[in-house]
Write a protein that holds these residues in place. Structure first.
Motif, PDB file in Angstrom:
ATOM      1  N   ARG A 266     101.975 122.907  89.903  1.00 18.89           N
ATOM      2  CA  ARG A 266     100.658 122.672  89.636  1.00 18.89           C
ATOM      3  C   ARG A 266     100.116 121.342  89.866  1.00 18.89           C
ATOM      4  O   ARG A 266      99.170 121.123  90.248  1.00 18.89           O
ATOM      5  CB  ARG A 266     100.518 122.972  88.033  1.00 18.89           C
ATOM      6  CG  ARG A 266     100.890 124.404  87.679  1.00 18.89           C
ATOM      7  CD  ARG A 266     100.084 125.657  88.540  1.00 18.89           C
ATOM      8  NE  ARG A 266     100.843 126.736  88.485  1.00 18.89           N
ATOM      9  CZ  ARG A 266     101.004 127.371  89.564  1.00 18.89           C
ATOM     10  NH1 ARG A 266     100.186 127.197  90.616  1.00 18.89           N
ATOM     11  NH2 ARG A 266     101.781 128.528  89.162  1.00 18.89           N
ATOM     12  N   GLU A 269      99.175 121.105  93.317  1.00 19.20           N
ATOM     13  CA  GLU A 269      98.193 121.956  93.858  1.00 19.20           C
ATOM     14  C   GLU A 269      96.817 121.147  93.458  1.00 19.20           C
ATOM     15  O   GLU A 269      95.789 120.974  94.144  1.00 19.20           O
ATOM     16  CB  GLU A 269      98.203 123.533  92.943  1.00 19.20           C
ATOM     17  CG  GLU A 269      99.219 124.206  93.521  1.00 19.20           C
ATOM     18  CD  GLU A 269      99.018 125.629  92.964  1.00 19.20           C
ATOM     19  OE1 GLU A 269      99.341 126.448  93.449  1.00 19.20           O
ATOM     20  OE2 GLU A 269      98.532 125.729  91.835  1.00 19.20           O
ATOM     21  N   ARG A 270      97.154 120.601  91.992  1.00 21.39           N
ATOM     22  CA  ARG A 270      95.791 119.845  91.733  1.00 21.39           C
ATOM     23  C   ARG A 270      95.758 118.659  92.544  1.00 21.39           C
ATOM     24  O   ARG A 270      94.428 118.376  93.084  1.00 21.39           O
ATOM     25  CB  ARG A 270      96.068 119.506  90.175  1.00 21.39           C
ATOM     26  CG  ARG A 270      94.813 119.333  89.421  1.00 21.39           C
ATOM     27  CD  ARG A 270      95.785 119.153  87.872  1.00 21.39           C
ATOM     28  NE  ARG A 270      94.708 118.567  87.045  1.00 21.39           N
ATOM     29  CZ  ARG A 270      93.728 118.914  86.359  1.00 21.39           C
ATOM     30  NH1 ARG A 270      93.394 120.319  86.288  1.00 21.39           N
ATOM     31  NH2 ARG A 270      92.853 118.148  85.642  1.00 21.39           N
ATOM     32  N   GLY A 273      94.289 118.908  95.908  1.00 18.48           N
ATOM     33  CA  GLY A 273      93.026 119.369  96.354  1.00 18.48           C
ATOM     34  C   GLY A 273      92.772 120.646  97.265  1.00 18.48           C
ATOM     35  O   GLY A 273      91.808 120.810  97.900  1.00 18.48           O
TER      36      GLY A 273
ATOM     37  N   SER B 243      94.435 125.882  90.031  1.00 21.54           N
ATOM     38  CA  SER B 243      94.590 124.585  89.465  1.00 21.54           C
ATOM     39  C   SER B 243      93.039 124.123  89.323  1.00 21.54           C
ATOM     40  O   SER B 243      92.314 124.551  90.320  1.00 21.54           O
ATOM     41  CB  SER B 243      95.420 123.301  90.262  1.00 21.54           C
ATOM     42  OG  SER B 243      96.748 123.760  90.282  1.00 21.54           O
ATOM     43  N   ALA B 244      92.609 123.612  88.136  1.00 19.21           N
ATOM     44  CA  ALA B 244      91.520 123.144  87.968  1.00 19.21           C
ATOM     45  C   ALA B 244      91.157 121.871  89.007  1.00 19.21           C
ATOM     46  O   ALA B 244      92.156 120.960  89.098  1.00 19.21           O
ATOM     47  CB  ALA B 244      91.455 122.663  86.578  1.00 19.21           C
ATOM     48  N   PRO B 245      90.132 121.935  89.540  1.00 19.47           N
ATOM     49  CA  PRO B 245      89.647 120.720  90.427  1.00 19.47           C
ATOM     50  C   PRO B 245      89.308 119.343  89.327  1.00 19.47           C
ATOM     51  O   PRO B 245      89.071 119.457  88.393  1.00 19.47           O
ATOM     52  CB  PRO B 245      88.429 121.022  90.931  1.00 19.47           C
ATOM     53  CG  PRO B 245      87.749 121.926  90.163  1.00 19.47           C
ATOM     54  CD  PRO B 245      88.810 122.610  89.408  1.00 19.47           C
ATOM     55  N   VAL B 246      89.730 118.197  90.104  1.00 22.48           N
ATOM     56  CA  VAL B 246      89.678 116.843  89.436  1.00 22.48           C
ATOM     57  C   VAL B 246      88.255 116.075  89.798  1.00 22.48           C
ATOM     58  O   VAL B 246      87.603 115.513  89.079  1.00 22.48           O
ATOM     59  CB  VAL B 246      90.723 116.042  89.859  1.00 22.48           C
ATOM     60  CG1 VAL B 246      90.642 114.552  89.159  1.00 22.48           C
ATOM     61  CG2 VAL B 246      92.181 116.636  89.384  1.00 22.48           C
TER      62      VAL B 246
END
Lengths: 491, 491
Positions: A266, A269-270, A273, B243-246
């Motif tokens: 994770r 992946e995060r 991007g 995954s949530a974007p940053v």
């Protein structure tokens, strides 16, 4: 780039095990009147495109297994000719098995007593639309040829697997092929926008959608993707292409617990991007095997860690991506998700890392392994592997169970050496490996398909209601059961 | 974030046009013996979960249109109760129309003379598996609730559309919903790993696959995704999370030719290495409209350019991604693909850019528009828009045709104001807009579905062979035609 595992001596085991695996009896070929069939096929396709008798049997030598004894092998050159063959087959109730590259791993192309319909002559790339990033291609086109054609236009057909030089687009569609980049780009299903298929009665259904979005009724292509030629024969397809990557970064990392692995996944992946393109985990037995002579590979990290992960990023900017890759891995080290890491600093180093993942042949060092392609939830993996290990060791104290896989996709390969051979050994190992999957919602085939070889285990992964609905579809589309009969399930 | 176009007064037009659109005649409700049906439903679900007569008709007020006069509205609380309703319906041959958020845009939830089966009470989020990044959810869960639950775990359910506060997961599945991030994450189909559905005879098919890869026979979930409730009623699903974007970077750019647009799209896909998440093109009429009072929006770039594009990147690192975004857009300027550009420097500026894209309501300034949701190959777009424009102008010299859309997905929205109203006006505009699509392989519905409203135009986008195969499937799964009859096609 990585290569999926090549089959070991599975073919040997398989050929011994044909009767048990449910191969149609040779008697079936006798029930087909050979002459009227051969005559009708020859009239439809011309004599150069039809092989019967010994000539047909000779054609049935696949890359790593024999594909039975077909009553005829035909090479249509157009969708209309495929339709003509199916009309003849329907009239004579002759089974038809489609052939692509004949390098499938589940026996889906086994054609004993059937007309083998090769798509080999239908191999044209009809169009590449660079503005919409699509390719229109005939089913017999070799995967690698299609990939290279895309590349020449600055585009990417992201399906990447070991048999790329023999596998065909039609075969990839029929088996919903997976491979090395699924974590980023999905499986073959995700690359097909539209297709053309010939139904059991010879009807041509052209559903050559070229659009990313088309919500006009049922998505018919899904019927033919992954159904292993049992609902129709795919003749053409429109594929979605992607932009070709500019940069590639590769690393080998070690973790000291399984719990760290999904967290690392994770984080990558995060942090990358959307750029993470491979996440290949190796259990230590496999890592030790491929880094110990006679294997050629040197260990990029010390031995003794509980898990190793090969990580790759494909991106759009060499310098910026390298910096991001290093920064994210650095953070993983700081956070303790990774306890050791090495980043490839050249294409040669990258090649060496992938070569370890590719050197699956080492598992046959002491004799053939039984090979598996399962998938399960990441959270279930450590318990599952421990359970399988314990059961294998209880029965064969000297057993080797090499575990590795596309963990980013939930896909594990297990290669089991027991020191024994033959169908009984294979069956005993299969029962241990497949047994625990039912309770945890695992799959007996992540990417290779069911074909003939795994038919007995379909109920491990699919319930009675699902199999009944599959049979409803089969009955609706192929009521006389002429399309690749005996594959996936017995209709 | 952007919002898809809200319907204008389409409901008004639609309600006038019901007979023409093929809504089942009110006589149908008379053919169902109301009492035995109501009694059986009440016995199965309890009196609190069954509404008939005027109470049922009251429930049929959707967000922007009436959904006909259902003979009963039922609120099952479990899959078993859904099954019980379908068994009753099957026995009495009563049509059943599933209801999610009742905010669909194609009339798929119209329930005239039918039992409306609302999934509203089945709205639980059953599990979020953070290791495997999946969510198990009941069909009646509101999209926004599911998205927020994912976000709370640091994950992303990437479906993003205007009706997020009312639309349900089951409805999103049944219509294969699209929205603003399809270019990056795909449509709802790409987010469903497994599902549970109840067939026409009440059989529950549980195909709750949680795995990214599962090649064990037919991919049955595909039957129920996008088939608008005509093959089964979706009750639960397993969704794939990301995954949530940053980071988020947004820009408005202008191009001086249509030819530059697909080149810019490829350059951004390539240069942003997988991070491109929106590519929304506006033709100048639309841009001028939403940047001119009474619209609130100020023009981020001067008027007068032939095309404007709203571009967005979602990434993993704020500083690095901002630098990459600026560098890639700088290169596009140098190469002449872009002739002007402005990058949002704050969340407020970003919000203003998206607000322009969202301000679709401006098109109804002079009265209701006829709205379209077509898709076509990017290369065909300029010719198509020019042809439609010319034909509209020839008939209505003062016509407005506002064009914009998710161009990265090939999806254009056209909103046409002619100064006229009513079903004849709508039909005349539809014929001009849909007419050219057949020849170029375009779609009359990129993301909204066919439902009732576009049924007459299904043959524009699907050929006779495809429609025949759809009917084969419908016949196999719902031989008595009780599931959402009259939607997509007449069985």
């Amino acid at each position: 780039m990585g290569r999926p595992d090549k089959p070991g001596d599975d073919d040997l085991i398989w050929s011994r095990n044909r009767a048990a695996a449910g191969v149609s009896s040779p008697a079936m070929s006798e029930t087909i009147a050979r002459d009227p069939l051969a005559e009708a096929l020859t009239e439809a396709l011309g004599p150069a495109a039809v092989f019967t008798g010994e000539a047909a049997i000779e054609k049935a030598q696949g890359a790593w297994m024999r594909l039975g004894s077909p009553v005829a092998v035909v090479y249509p050159r157009s969708t209309d000719e495929v339709s003509a063959v199916l009309k003849i087959a329907q009239r004579l109730r002759a089974p038809v098995t489609p052939w692509g590259g004949k390098t499938g791993l589940a026996g889906g192309a086994e054609a004993d007593g059937a007309i083998a319909l090769s798509l080999e002559k239908m191999n044209a790339i009809e169009e590449i639309d660079t503005a919409s990033a699509t390719m229109t291609v005939q089913a017999g086109c070799i995967l690698q040829v299609a990939c290279e054609a895309a590349e020449a236009e600055g585009l990417l057909l992201p399906l990447d697997l070991g048999a790329r030089g023999s596998a065909t687009i039609g075969g990839n569609i029929s088996t919903n092929a997976g491979g090395n980049r699924v974590v980023r780009y999905g499986m073959m299903r995700d690359m097909v926008l539209g297709l053309e298929a010939v139904l059991a009665d010879g009807t041509i259904v052209s559903s050559m959608n070229r659009l990313m979005k088309n919500n006009t009724g049922y998505d018919l292509k899904q019927l033919f993707i992954g159904s292993e030629g049992t609902l129709g024969i795919v003749t053409r397809a429109v594929l979605r292409l992607r932009s070709a990557p500019v940069s590639q970064n590769t690393a080998f990392v070690a973790t000291d617990s399984f719990e760290a692995i999904p967290k690392l996944l994770r984080m990558l992946e995060r942090g990358l991007g959307g750029g993470l393109s491979a996440f290949e985990v190796m259990w230590p037995d496999f890592y030790n095997l491929v880094t110990t002579p006679p294997a050629q590979g040197a260990p990029p990290l010390p031995r003794g860690y509980p898990y190793y992960v090969l990580v790759e990023q494909l991106g759009g900017d060499e310098a910026a991506d390298a910096a991001t890759f290093e920064r994210v891995l650095g953070r993983a080290l700081e956070d303790g998700l990774v306890v050791d890491a090495v980043i490839a600093k050249s294409q040669a180093e990258r090649g060496k890392m992938w070569a370890l993942r590719d050197d699956v042949g080492q598992v046959n060092r002491n004799g053939p392994c039984v090979t598996f392609d399962v998938s399960l939830r990441i959270a279930d993996m450590p318990g599952y592997v421990a359970e399988v290990d314990a059961k294998l060791k209880a029965r064969w104290p000297k057993v080797d169970n090499y575990v590795f896989g596309h963990l980013g996709d939930g896909n594990l390969h297990l290669l089991v050496w027991t020191g024994e051979k033959g169908p009984e050994n294979k069956k005993a190992v299969e029962e241990i490996v497949y047994g625990p999957l039912a309770a945890i919602g695992g799959s007996v085939s992540a990417e290779h398909g069911i074909g003939l070889h795994k038919k007995a285990y379909l109920p491990v992964s699919r319930n009675a209601g699902e199999i009944a609905l599959m049979k409803t579809l089969k009955q609706a589309l192929d009521p006389n059961g002429i399309l690749n009969p005996g594959k996936i399930f017995d209709a």
